[in-house]
Design a protein around this motif. Structure first.
Motif, PDB file in Angstrom:
ATOM      1  N   VAL A   1       0.857  -1.190   0.000  1.00 54.61           N
ATOM      2  CA  VAL A   1       0.000   0.000   0.000  1.00 54.61           C
ATOM      3  C   VAL A   1       0.892   1.239   0.000  1.00 54.61           C
ATOM      4  CG1 VAL A   1      -1.923   1.205   1.082  1.00 54.61           C
ATOM      5  CG2 VAL A   1      -1.693  -1.283   1.369  1.00 54.61           C
ATOM      6  N   ILE A   2       0.706   2.085  -1.009  1.00 55.91           N
ATOM      7  CA  ILE A   2       1.431   3.355  -1.115  1.00 55.91           C
ATOM      8  C   ILE A   2       0.477   4.470  -0.698  1.00 55.91           C
ATOM      9  CG2 ILE A   2       2.768   4.873  -2.608  1.00 55.91           C
ATOM     10  CD1 ILE A   2       3.952   2.084  -2.432  1.00 55.91           C
ATOM     11  N   PHE A   3       0.844   5.206   0.334  1.00 58.97           N
ATOM     12  CA  PHE A   3      -0.013   6.265   0.866  1.00 58.97           C
ATOM     13  C   PHE A   3       0.501   7.647   0.500  1.00 58.97           C
ATOM     14  CE2 PHE A   3      -0.744   2.841   3.971  1.00 58.97           C
ATOM     15  CZ  PHE A   3      -2.123   2.865   4.109  1.00 58.97           C
ATOM     16  N   ASP A   4      -0.408   8.540   0.185  1.00 55.42           N
ATOM     17  CA  ASP A   4      -0.149   9.979   0.263  1.00 55.42           C
ATOM     18  C   ASP A   4      -0.064  10.333   1.748  1.00 55.42           C
ATOM     19  OD1 ASP A   4      -0.188  12.831  -0.497  1.00 55.42           O
ATOM     20  OD2 ASP A   4      -2.245  12.783   0.272  1.00 55.42           O
ATOM     21  N   LEU A   5       0.479  11.504   2.070  1.00 60.41           N
ATOM     22  CA  LEU A   5       0.632  11.909   3.472  1.00 60.41           C
ATOM     23  C   LEU A   5      -0.405  12.946   3.890  1.00 60.41           C
ATOM     24  CD1 LEU A   5       2.247  11.710   6.128  1.00 60.41           C
ATOM     25  CD2 LEU A   5       3.774  13.477   5.220  1.00 60.41           C
ATOM     26  N   ASP A   6      -0.274  14.164   3.354  1.00 57.86           N
ATOM     27  CA  ASP A   6      -1.162  15.274   3.748  1.00 57.86           C
ATOM     28  C   ASP A   6      -2.585  14.999   3.276  1.00 57.86           C
ATOM     29  OD1 ASP A   6       0.815  18.047   4.230  1.00 57.86           O
ATOM     30  OD2 ASP A   6       1.655  16.249   3.344  1.00 57.86           O
ATOM     31  N   GLY A   7      -3.530  15.017   4.208  1.00 56.92           N
ATOM     32  CA  GLY A   7      -4.925  14.810   3.839  1.00 56.92           C
ATOM     33  C   GLY A   7      -5.311  13.353   3.728  1.00 56.92           C
ATOM     34  N   THR A   8      -4.337  12.452   3.867  1.00 59.11           N
ATOM     35  CA  THR A   8      -4.615  11.013   3.788  1.00 59.11           C
ATOM     36  C   THR A   8      -4.264  10.333   5.102  1.00 59.11           C
ATOM     37  OG1 THR A   8      -4.198  11.016   1.397  1.00 59.11           O
ATOM     38  CG2 THR A   8      -4.110   8.892   2.526  1.00 59.11           C
ATOM     39  N   LEU A   9      -3.002  10.391   5.492  1.00 53.27           N
ATOM     40  CA  LEU A   9      -2.593   9.849   6.791  1.00 53.27           C
ATOM     41  C   LEU A   9      -2.676  10.902   7.886  1.00 53.27           C
ATOM     42  CD1 LEU A   9       0.559   7.715   5.864  1.00 53.27           C
ATOM     43  CD2 LEU A   9      -1.773   6.908   6.269  1.00 53.27           C
ATOM     44  N   MET A  10      -2.354  12.151   7.533  1.00 52.53           N
ATOM     45  CA  MET A  10      -2.243  13.198   8.546  1.00 52.53           C
ATOM     46  C   MET A  10      -3.044  14.438   8.175  1.00 52.53           C
ATOM     47  SD  MET A  10       1.722  13.082   9.805  1.00 52.53           S
ATOM     48  CE  MET A  10       1.215  13.364  11.508  1.00 52.53           C
ATOM     49  N   ASP A  11      -3.624  15.049   9.197  1.00 50.83           N
ATOM     50  CA  ASP A  11      -4.266  16.351   9.044  1.00 50.83           C
ATOM     51  C   ASP A  11      -3.199  17.419   9.292  1.00 50.83           C
ATOM     52  OD1 ASP A  11      -5.753  18.627   9.019  1.00 50.83           O
ATOM     53  OD2 ASP A  11      -7.180  17.985  10.551  1.00 50.83           O
TER      54      ASP A  11
ATOM     55  N   ASP B   1      -1.155  23.617  10.216  1.00 50.97           N
ATOM     56  CA  ASP B   1       0.257  23.984  10.234  1.00 50.97           C
ATOM     57  C   ASP B   1       0.702  24.552   8.890  1.00 50.97           C
ATOM     58  OD1 ASP B   1       0.644  23.340  12.879  1.00 50.97           O
ATOM     59  OD2 ASP B   1       1.403  21.326  12.481  1.00 50.97           O
ATOM     60  N   LEU B   2       0.202  23.994   7.794  1.00 46.28           N
ATOM     61  CA  LEU B   2       0.521  24.540   6.466  1.00 46.28           C
ATOM     62  C   LEU B   2      -0.023  25.955   6.323  1.00 46.28           C
ATOM     63  CD1 LEU B   2      -0.131  21.404   4.251  1.00 46.28           C
ATOM     64  CD2 LEU B   2       2.004  22.714   4.284  1.00 46.28           C
ATOM     65  N   ALA B   3      -1.271  26.148   6.727  1.00 47.25           N
ATOM     66  CA  ALA B   3      -1.891  27.471   6.609  1.00 47.25           C
ATOM     67  C   ALA B   3      -1.184  28.490   7.495  1.00 47.25           C
ATOM     68  CB  ALA B   3      -3.373  27.387   6.967  1.00 47.25           C
ATOM     69  N   ASN B   4      -0.836  28.090   8.697  1.00 49.41           N
ATOM     70  CA  ASN B   4      -0.140  29.010   9.603  1.00 49.41           C
ATOM     71  C   ASN B   4       1.230  29.400   9.052  1.00 49.41           C
ATOM     72  OD1 ASN B   4      -2.266  28.993  11.395  1.00 49.41           O
ATOM     73  ND2 ASN B   4      -1.377  27.418  12.715  1.00 49.41           N
ATOM     74  N   ALA B   5       1.921  28.436   8.431  1.00 48.43           N
ATOM     75  CA  ALA B   5       3.242  28.725   7.879  1.00 48.43           C
ATOM     76  C   ALA B   5       3.153  29.680   6.699  1.00 48.43           C
ATOM     77  CB  ALA B   5       3.931  27.429   7.454  1.00 48.43           C
ATOM     78  N   VAL B   6       2.230  29.420   5.787  1.00 45.59           N
ATOM     79  CA  VAL B   6       2.123  30.292   4.615  1.00 45.59           C
ATOM     80  C   VAL B   6       1.663  31.691   5.037  1.00 45.59           C
ATOM     81  CG1 VAL B   6      -0.260  29.814   3.880  1.00 45.59           C
ATOM     82  CG2 VAL B   6       1.485  30.301   2.179  1.00 45.59           C
TER      83      VAL B   6
ATOM     84  N   GLU C   1      -9.295  28.441   1.959  1.00 44.83           N
ATOM     85  CA  GLU C   1      -8.534  28.749   0.743  1.00 44.83           C
ATOM     86  C   GLU C   1      -7.287  27.879   0.641  1.00 44.83           C
ATOM     87  OE1 GLU C   1      -9.325  33.432  -0.317  1.00 44.83           O
ATOM     88  OE2 GLU C   1      -8.131  32.981   1.470  1.00 44.83           O
ATOM     89  N   VAL C   2      -6.593  27.710   1.747  1.00 48.83           N
ATOM     90  CA  VAL C   2      -5.389  26.881   1.730  1.00 48.83           C
ATOM     91  C   VAL C   2      -5.750  25.423   1.460  1.00 48.83           C
ATOM     92  CG1 VAL C   2      -3.405  26.085   3.067  1.00 48.83           C
ATOM     93  CG2 VAL C   2      -4.151  28.466   3.251  1.00 48.83           C
ATOM     94  N   ARG C   3      -6.848  24.954   2.025  1.00 52.14           N
ATOM     95  CA  ARG C   3      -7.295  23.573   1.786  1.00 52.14           C
ATOM     96  C   ARG C   3      -7.478  23.296   0.300  1.00 52.14           C
ATOM     97  NH1 ARG C   3     -11.946  20.221   1.401  1.00 52.14           N
ATOM     98  NH2 ARG C   3     -13.353  21.991   1.203  1.00 52.14           N
ATOM     99  N   ARG C   4      -7.997  24.283  -0.419  1.00 52.99           N
ATOM    100  CA  ARG C   4      -8.251  24.097  -1.850  1.00 52.99           C
ATOM    101  C   ARG C   4      -6.958  24.117  -2.665  1.00 52.99           C
ATOM    102  NH1 ARG C   4     -12.580  21.819  -2.474  1.00 52.99           N
ATOM    103  NH2 ARG C   4     -12.452  22.401  -4.657  1.00 52.99           N
ATOM    104  N   ILE C   5      -5.901  24.655  -2.091  1.00 56.00           N
ATOM    105  CA  ILE C   5      -4.659  24.894  -2.832  1.00 56.00           C
ATOM    106  C   ILE C   5      -3.637  23.784  -2.643  1.00 56.00           C
ATOM    107  CG2 ILE C   5      -2.586  26.371  -2.749  1.00 56.00           C
ATOM    108  CD1 ILE C   5      -4.546  28.775  -2.445  1.00 56.00           C
ATOM    109  N   VAL C   6      -3.532  23.230  -1.436  1.00 59.72           N
ATOM    110  CA  VAL C   6      -2.430  22.319  -1.131  1.00 59.72           C
ATOM    111  C   VAL C   6      -2.516  21.032  -1.947  1.00 59.72           C
ATOM    112  CG1 VAL C   6      -2.095  23.205   1.190  1.00 59.72           C
ATOM    113  CG2 VAL C   6      -3.681  21.309   0.823  1.00 59.72           C
ATOM    114  N   GLY C   7      -1.350  20.387  -2.116  1.00 61.99           N
ATOM    115  CA  GLY C   7      -1.308  19.103  -2.808  1.00 61.99           C
ATOM    116  C   GLY C   7      -0.228  18.987  -3.849  1.00 61.99           C
ATOM    117  N   ASN C   8       0.367  20.129  -4.216  1.00 60.84           N
ATOM    118  CA  ASN C   8       1.385  20.125  -5.264  1.00 60.84           C
ATOM    119  C   ASN C   8       2.747  20.589  -4.765  1.00 60.84           C
ATOM    120  OD1 ASN C   8       0.415  19.320  -8.065  1.00 60.84           O
ATOM    121  ND2 ASN C   8      -1.268  20.634  -7.385  1.00 60.84           N
ATOM    122  N   GLY C   9       2.984  20.514  -3.461  1.00 56.91           N
ATOM    123  CA  GLY C   9       4.275  20.903  -2.927  1.00 56.91           C
ATOM    124  C   GLY C   9       4.297  22.341  -2.430  1.00 56.91           C
ATOM    125  N   LEU C  10       5.352  22.680  -1.681  1.00 54.06           N
ATOM    126  CA  LEU C  10       5.427  24.000  -1.054  1.00 54.06           C
ATOM    127  C   LEU C  10       5.529  25.135  -2.070  1.00 54.06           C
ATOM    128  CD1 LEU C  10       7.725  23.514   2.070  1.00 54.06           C
ATOM    129  CD2 LEU C  10       5.233  23.454   1.933  1.00 54.06           C
TER     130      LEU C  10
END
Length: 219
Positions: free
Chosen positions: A8-18, A22-27, A43-52
């Protein structure tokens, strides 16, 4: 799918971990510090997924030139690396599910567009007992980020698995494209950063709402 796969290959953000807060606070820290308007959590939720880099690009005002993105990126990456475990946590049910998959002999890996250092840190601190391979964004070494299949192929090599024996689990359109590009069936999860209606349109092999459903599908 029962009994057909052992990896099983997992994605991390939004799959294993919420990781969203922290992403929104950093940006927003970087935007604030440089005089730009901040972004809402949604807004950040809609954007994340393609790297920093892409997250920062899309959070900056439209039309911001790439030179400014590159100027701000190191500060963003550094701040996030230092603050990536303030509110971040595994989703409910994830740890029990990983433990059970491990007991049943499944090989597991994480592939993410998050920076490689952060991925390995989070895996070490949370999942290392079950997940033996964790690969993040490392394009400087010629490994293209998702949706290119490079990180999936690297994970399969490190696990000693084949594409025929593996499934991919993720929460976004990027994950579905990655699975398609790697030739793996995709199990989409609706507890992450995309709405169920969006995921249904992607036509994944399965769409689940609880981590425990992975056991029902695979075992």
């Amino acid at each position: 799918m029962k009994g057909k796969y052992d990896t099983v290959i997992f994605d991390l953000d939004g799959t294993l971990m919420d990781t969203l807060e922290d992403l929104a606070n950093a940006v927003n820290e970087i935007l604030r510090k440089n005089g730009y308007p901040t972004r809402t959590l949604e807004e950040v939720r809609r954007i994340v997924g393609n790297g920093l880099r892409q997250t920062l690009t899309l959070c900056l005002p439209e039309g911001t030139d790439q030179q400014e993105v590159e100027r701000l990126l190191p500060d963003f990456a550094s701040y996030y690396q230092a603050h990536c475990q303030i509110r971040t946590k595994p989703y409910d049910g994830i740890m029990d599910t990983l433990q059970e998959l491990g007991k049943r002999g499944y090989k597991m890996a994480i592939v993410s567009n998050k920076r490689d250092e952060a991925v390995k840190t989070l895996n070490r601190d949370y999942f290392q007992a079950y997940v033996k391979v964790a690969i993040g964004e490392n394009e400087d070494k010629g490994i293209r980020k998702k949706p290119a299949p490079d990180t999936v192929y690297q994970a399969l090599r490190e696990l000693g698995s084949t594409g025929e024996s593996a499934v991919y689990v993720g929460d976004s359109e990027v994950d579905k494209m990655t699975a398609d590009n790697a030739g793996l069936p995709c199990i989409s999860v609706d507890w992450g950063f995309r709405d169920r209606e969006e995921l249904e349109k992607l036509k994944p092999a399965c769409l689940i709402s609880r981590p425990e459903e992975l056991l029902e599908i695979l075992c």
